[in-house]
Design a protein around this motif. Sequence first.
Motif, PDB file in Angstrom:
ATOM      1  N   THR A  74      -9.821   7.604   4.903  1.00 18.12           N
ATOM      2  CA  THR A  74      -9.274   8.193   6.123  1.00 18.12           C
ATOM      3  C   THR A  74      -8.437   7.194   6.900  1.00 18.12           C
ATOM      4  O   THR A  74      -8.667   6.946   8.071  1.00 18.12           O
ATOM      5  N   ASP A  75      -7.471   6.596   6.244  1.00 18.77           N
ATOM      6  CA  ASP A  75      -6.570   5.665   6.906  1.00 18.77           C
ATOM      7  C   ASP A  75      -5.543   6.477   7.694  1.00 18.77           C
ATOM      8  O   ASP A  75      -4.677   7.124   7.119  1.00 18.77           O
ATOM      9  N   THR A  76      -5.661   6.496   9.033  1.00 17.75           N
ATOM     10  CA  THR A  76      -4.774   7.322   9.836  1.00 17.75           C
ATOM     11  C   THR A  76      -3.464   6.628  10.171  1.00 17.75           C
ATOM     12  O   THR A  76      -2.554   7.231  10.720  1.00 17.75           O
ATOM     13  N   GLY A  77      -3.357   5.326   9.866  1.00 15.83           N
ATOM     14  CA  GLY A  77      -2.127   4.608  10.133  1.00 15.83           C
ATOM     15  C   GLY A  77      -1.077   4.877   9.078  1.00 15.83           C
ATOM     16  O   GLY A  77      -1.328   5.515   8.056  1.00 15.83           O
ATOM     17  N   LEU A  78       0.133   4.400   9.363  1.00 19.05           N
ATOM     18  CA  LEU A  78       1.232   4.571   8.419  1.00 19.05           C
ATOM     19  C   LEU A  78       1.202   3.449   7.397  1.00 19.05           C
ATOM     20  O   LEU A  78       1.264   2.268   7.740  1.00 19.05           O
ATOM     21  N   LEU A  79       1.123   3.812   6.122  1.00 16.46           N
ATOM     22  CA  LEU A  79       1.161   2.840   5.042  1.00 16.46           C
ATOM     23  C   LEU A  79       2.596   2.558   4.632  1.00 16.46           C
ATOM     24  O   LEU A  79       3.494   3.388   4.826  1.00 16.46           O
ATOM     25  N   ASP A  80       2.806   1.395   4.047  1.00 10.82           N
ATOM     26  CA  ASP A  80       4.123   1.101   3.489  1.00 10.82           C
ATOM     27  C   ASP A  80       4.362   1.887   2.200  1.00 10.82           C
ATOM     28  O   ASP A  80       5.442   2.445   1.985  1.00 10.82           O
ATOM     29  N   VAL A  81       3.348   1.903   1.341  1.00 14.20           N
ATOM     30  CA  VAL A  81       3.505   2.500   0.020  1.00 14.20           C
ATOM     31  C   VAL A  81       2.243   3.267  -0.357  1.00 14.20           C
ATOM     32  O   VAL A  81       1.131   2.752  -0.191  1.00 14.20           O
ATOM     33  N   VAL A  82       2.418   4.477  -0.882  1.00 14.58           N
ATOM     34  CA  VAL A  82       1.347   5.200  -1.557  1.00 14.58           C
ATOM     35  C   VAL A  82       1.788   5.435  -2.996  1.00 14.58           C
ATOM     36  O   VAL A  82       2.928   5.870  -3.243  1.00 14.58           O
ATOM     37  N   ILE A  83       0.914   5.113  -3.918  1.00 22.93           N
ATOM     38  CA  ILE A  83       1.181   5.272  -5.349  1.00 22.93           C
ATOM     39  C   ILE A  83       0.256   6.350  -5.883  1.00 22.93           C
ATOM     40  O   ILE A  83      -0.917   6.410  -5.511  1.00 22.93           O
ATOM     41  N   VAL A  84       0.754   7.195  -6.749  1.00 18.74           N
ATOM     42  CA  VAL A  84      -0.056   8.232  -7.383  1.00 18.74           C
ATOM     43  C   VAL A  84      -0.178   7.913  -8.866  1.00 18.74           C
ATOM     44  O   VAL A  84       0.828   7.844  -9.570  1.00 18.74           O
ATOM     45  N   GLY A  85      -1.400   7.699  -9.330  1.00 18.87           N
ATOM     46  CA  GLY A  85      -1.644   7.465 -10.742  1.00 18.87           C
ATOM     47  C   GLY A  85      -2.012   6.042 -11.057  1.00 18.87           C
ATOM     48  O   GLY A  85      -1.248   5.102 -10.770  1.00 18.87           O
ATOM     49  N   ALA A  86      -3.207   5.858 -11.652  1.00 20.53           N
ATOM     50  CA  ALA A  86      -3.700   4.515 -11.992  1.00 20.53           C
ATOM     51  C   ALA A  86      -3.582   4.243 -13.472  1.00 20.53           C
ATOM     52  O   ALA A  86      -4.493   3.709 -14.106  1.00 20.53           O
ATOM     53  N   GLY A  87      -2.436   4.622 -14.040  1.00 16.41           N
ATOM     54  CA  GLY A  87      -2.146   4.278 -15.420  1.00 16.41           C
ATOM     55  C   GLY A  87      -1.389   2.958 -15.489  1.00 16.41           C
ATOM     56  O   GLY A  87      -1.322   2.203 -14.523  1.00 16.41           O
ATOM     57  N   VAL A  88      -0.794   2.695 -16.639  1.00 14.70           N
ATOM     58  CA  VAL A  88      -0.130   1.411 -16.854  1.00 14.70           C
ATOM     59  C   VAL A  88       0.969   1.156 -15.824  1.00 14.70           C
ATOM     60  O   VAL A  88       1.151   0.035 -15.350  1.00 14.70           O
ATOM     61  N   THR A  89       1.694   2.203 -15.424  1.00 10.04           N
ATOM     62  CA  THR A  89       2.791   2.046 -14.475  1.00 10.04           C
ATOM     63  C   THR A  89       2.284   1.907 -13.043  1.00 10.04           C
ATOM     64  O   THR A  89       2.745   1.049 -12.280  1.00 10.04           O
ATOM     65  N   GLY A  90       1.340   2.751 -12.652  1.00 14.94           N
ATOM     66  CA  GLY A  90       0.823   2.704 -11.293  1.00 14.94           C
ATOM     67  C   GLY A  90       0.130   1.395 -10.969  1.00 14.94           C
ATOM     68  O   GLY A  90       0.278   0.852  -9.866  1.00 14.94           O
ATOM     69  N   ILE A  91      -0.636   0.872 -11.916  1.00 14.46           N
ATOM     70  CA  ILE A  91      -1.311  -0.421 -11.705  1.00 14.46           C
ATOM     71  C   ILE A  91      -0.282  -1.533 -11.529  1.00 14.46           C
ATOM     72  O   ILE A  91      -0.432  -2.409 -10.670  1.00 14.46           O
ATOM     73  N   HIS A  92       0.767  -1.503 -12.328  1.00 10.08           N
ATOM     74  CA  HIS A  92       1.843  -2.487 -12.219  1.00 10.08           C
ATOM     75  C   HIS A  92       2.484  -2.423 -10.838  1.00 10.08           C
ATOM     76  O   HIS A  92       2.691  -3.443 -10.176  1.00 10.08           O
TER      77      HIS A  92
END
Length: 541
Positions: free
Chosen positions: A6-24
């Motif tokens: 429940t992070d209500t602040g503004l994030l710099d980046v949100v990534i979707v998917g914890a595969g090889v690309t998302g982890i990178h």
Amino acid sequence: MSESTTDTGLLDVVIVGAGVTGIHQLYRAREAGFSVRLLEAGTGVGGTWYWNRYPEARFDSERYTYGYLFSQELWEEWEWTEHYAGQPEIERYFNHVVDRFGLRSDILFGTRVGSAVYDEDRGTWTVTAEDGTTLRTRFLVAATGVLSVPFVPDIEGRADFRGEQHHTARWPRTPIDFTGRRVALVGTGSSGVQIVPAIADQVADLTVYQLKADWVTPLNNRPITAAEQARLKADFERIRATLDTSPSGFLHEINPQNGADVSAEERQEFYEKIWNSPGFTKLTEHYRDMTFNPVVNAEWCDFMAAKIRGIVADPETAEKLVPKDGGYGARRPPFGTGYFEAYNRPNVSLVSLPDDPILRITEDGIETGAGLREFDIIIWGTGYDFGTGALNRLGVRGAGGLPLKEYWADGPRTYLGVAAAGFPNLFFPGGPHGALGNNPRYAGDQVEFVHRALLHAREHGHDVIAVEPAAEKEWTDLMNSSDSMSIFQRSSYFYGANIPGKAVSQLLNPTGRWKLQELIREVEENDYATFDFSKARRRPA
């Protein structure tokens, strides 16, 4: 909703998917000091290698060409046991990477994205998961992959089957006991080719339903020796330099020789050598003219057909296993271990669906024109909604509320296979129009490009990164007009032809990696002229 989601602040980046690309991408964002969260639908990391845990699931790319190159220490400390690693080892590797670099604390597991909506005034995305988790972010990176959404054909009665049904891409974490079970496998792509010999000696009987025969060749896997381990570690810089520039993304050496330039006897000797070579070298180290010289391609196919007929004892079954509708490379070739040999077992049989199509699924089994066969388990090895499938299911709405799925109704429109006009601050490395080879190497190029673009925006005080429509059109037109540079048939899943109702369009990058890298260099050298960097109209609330 737990406190950690429940992070209500503004994030710099949100990534979707914890595969090889998302982890990178997560690693790079953390390294640069961006505030970041990664949303993963599964309960663990690995992407394809988390979901695909069927028996004998494994790489058919050499493990050292698939792993990460951003850390020499990681390269040197992790030892793979085989040239083509199996799923359990691959999953352990990704877990090691996440823990080695302290990334797990920024991953929200069991969090499937239901919508992502862009706010034009504030230049932000609101990402909402199906469990109610909501995050607001400046930049959204959809690292959802091209092989993420399993496809199961809509066959009458499928829901009525009283036994077990499993898709290879959604395999249960608890191992399935096949002992004494009657099993049907529908589909003979890469997954089907791996699973057949893996379960053939356990089941009471296995019936394989084949829509199209593929040119299956031996994977020729083997353990990595101690001497090879030492060489791989000592050669990190050379290997990284090669993989960073290789057009295929492999360490394979391009064969400059044309088959048409040597004698028939020499070609036969070479075909034998290639048959016994590992994995994708059968494409990448073959004669240079094999894929476009129909005489050489047909001769190589005749060689493989003779191998199949020599392995499979029953002539009728052997003929069903020999492709009749395309040369080698017309579809993505599977690589197997003991696949053809499995058909010599008395409990394994093959049904050719063009000759005997499935009429319906019943409560007890599968009915074709030849009658009903009863089963305890049906395995669907029927592939994926390739390229755009996962992205189209994220509920993405860009500027003006435009749905990405609607924007891509006639096929993807992208720039460098990483962004789309009308969807500012959205990037999708590893998506459509990106690769034509070893996916992690192409996707890695895109991850690094996205990362540098985010750094550029931060350094210059920009909130919004938007692709110029003209640049998108030029790249998309290039992708769609370059079919002659691709060896794949338009009937393959690389064009989306396996999904009913899906537009048949180019989903790969037929111009190859060098063209992608060339344009990335030009974009950066020209101060990102094909993008519009700007400030948001209003500050976030």
